[in-house]
Scaffold this motif. Structure first.
Motif, short mmCIF file in Angstrom:
data_model
loop_
_atom_site.label_atom_id
_atom_site.label_comp_id
_atom_site.label_asym_id
_atom_site.label_seq_id
_atom_site.Cartn_x
_atom_site.Cartn_y
_atom_site.Cartn_z
N UNK A 104 0.85 -1.20 0.00
CA UNK A 104 0.00 0.00 0.00
C UNK A 104 0.89 1.25 0.00
N UNK A 105 1.09 1.85 -1.19
CA UNK A 105 1.96 3.03 -1.26
C UNK A 105 1.33 4.28 -0.67
N UNK A 106 0.01 4.25 -0.44
CA UNK A 106 -0.66 5.40 0.14
C UNK A 106 -0.35 5.62 1.61
N UNK A 107 0.37 4.71 2.22
CA UNK A 107 0.72 4.85 3.63
C UNK A 107 1.85 5.85 3.87
N UNK A 108 2.56 6.23 2.79
CA UNK A 108 3.81 6.96 2.97
C UNK A 108 3.74 8.37 2.39
#
Length: 222
Positions: free
Chosen positions: A89-93
């Motif tokens: 999940x790249x939206x975490x960063x």
């Protein structure tokens, strides 16, 4: 040349987004190319000695030995997910830049001839994390003729209900945020569970609005 598409599953196994996109790709390629489908758990280093053009889709079940052997070949990656992250999940960063200890499979992406991403944001995220120069955005997934015909038929369905939320349980799909939004706004909504594709789309077609939640995305221009 024969093209071999490697994936964890195909449409006849499960009917999800990645499998549907792979199925549509096969439909596009087959008129002009010989296509072989191979499930990733069946791939061995010996099998990879064949003189094929390799196209790799989802590959969670690809063995470490086969992954290393594939990196000695010419291959294309079709990325449906965030397989460069242990969290998926790249939206975490912030700015899509993860800590180094969350990065996985970096050499596999760097060794590909081309990494095809689903969107400009998807491409931006992997570039931020890995600094790749071999990516391209497809600006969406391919659709099969059968699915397009189904959508054409359903486009005339009378909208008798208001707000729909897709009942996907993965946190990155934002179902909790979508429900919270509807509750806050007082919307009359229904959560539509995943199921057989035609039944799911037929039910979804009865709604005026599909409630989605989005990541707070940075400017990805440049």
């Amino acid at each position: 040349m024969t093209h071999c598409i490697i994936a964890d599953f195909f449409r006849e196994d499960v009917c999800r987004g990645a499998e549907l996109a792979t199925d549509a790709l096969v439909e596009l390629l087959r008129p002009n190319h010989k296509i072989i489908l191979k499930r990733s758990h069946e791939v061995t280093p010996a099998f990879l000695q064949n003189n094929y053009r390799w196209i790799v889709s989802n590959r969670m079940n690809l063995s470490a030995e086969s992954k290393l052997e594939l990196q000695t070949k010419k291959y294309i990656v079709i990325e449906h997910d965030a397989g460069w992250l242990s969290t998926r999940d790249f939206g975490l960063y912030e700015d899509f830049i993860p800590p180094v200890y969350h990065i996985v499979n970096a050499d596999f992406y760097r060794g590909a001839e081309r990494v095809i991403m689903q969107s400009a944001v998807h491409e931006h995220a992997i570039k931020q994390a890995l600094g790749l120069k071999n990516t391209v955005s497809s600006n969406g997934n391919p659709w099969s003729k059968a699915d397009l015909e189904l959508l054409r038929k359903l486009s005339t369905t009378q909208k008798t209900r208001e707000f729909a939320i897709v009942g996907h349980t993965h946190p990155s799909k934002g179902i909790e945020d979508a429900v919270a939004h509807c509750e806050e706004k007082g919307h009359d909504y229904q959560i539509i569970p995943e199921g057989p594709r035609e039944r799911f789309l037929t039910e979804l077609s009865q709604y005026q609005f599909l409630v989605l939640t989005f990541l707070d995305l940075p400017n990805s221009e440049g």
